[in-house]
Scaffold this active site. Sequence first.
Site, PDB file in Angstrom:
ATOM      1  N   ASP A  99      11.541   2.174  -2.311  1.00 35.20           N
ATOM      2  CA  ASP A  99      11.451   1.532  -3.613  1.00 35.20           C
ATOM      3  C   ASP A  99      12.736   1.865  -4.363  1.00 35.20           C
ATOM      4  OD1 ASP A  99       8.823   0.770  -3.003  1.00 35.20           O
ATOM      5  OD2 ASP A  99       7.992   2.593  -3.892  1.00 35.20           O
ATOM      6  N   ASP A 131      -1.771  -4.179  -1.989  1.00 37.81           N
ATOM      7  CA  ASP A 131      -1.728  -2.912  -2.710  1.00 37.81           C
ATOM      8  C   ASP A 131      -3.153  -2.527  -3.063  1.00 37.81           C
ATOM      9  OD1 ASP A 131       1.018  -2.936  -2.602  1.00 37.81           O
ATOM     10  OD2 ASP A 131       1.281  -3.745  -4.615  1.00 37.81           O
TER      11      ASP A 131
END
Length: 254
Positions: A130, A11
């Site tokens: 997500d 990330d």
Amino acid sequence: MLAKRIIPCLDVKEGKTVKGVNFVNFRDAGDPVVLGQQYSENGADELVYLDITASHEGRGTFIDLVRRVAENVNIPFTVGGGISAVDDVARLLDAGADKVSVNSAALRNPGLIDGIASRFGCQVCVAAIDARFDDGKWRCYLNGGRKPTDRTLFEWAHEAQERGAGEILFTSMNHDGVKTGFACEALAELTSKLTIPVIASGGAGDMSHFVDVFSTGHADAALAASIFHFGEVSIPELKNYLSQNNIPVRLCQN
């Protein structure tokens, strides 16, 4: 049986690799290019780079980072974050990415998946989802987990597949960063409903969790971050452990 894939996830925020818990409380994990090179050398099957604030802040993914990764990493890598048009994909592939991950933009405009698949092929398009388990259902979220939608995991994953996504990357927001194991029950249901590969994300805390996600969750690949970034588990020892537990993997050569 196809070998199961181990995929470190990096990330990226403001040029640095970060890792959070439940999508917040981030801490620095190092240089994304250096980490990627180390993972490549240590037997990772693929890498995923996500510009985690791109959609939220309205920025595009950093092309320069993709170029530097391509120059230093010799395994396939996927890039996501802020991709909202087919032309964005062209720029990322030209810079060296092998695949792209689309999430918020595809939820808002599902035709984006059709466009990517028709222009570049299904193998290029990873539909990232997500989702959080709330009130008895898995609800999909936008903008790095900040905004709930009325779409649910299973129906959206199936639509993404039908539109041409080559893989589904499912991150359980409930499990993200807490290291208690993957969302194996949801993954088992998801893989039973789809014909394309499913990448599991969220919850890896020790090596046994990877056995569970492959044997119980039936995932095709498992993605993890902090246990790799902070040296809690090495990829060679993980793959040896999986092999000893009858999970087919591509064993490291070094």
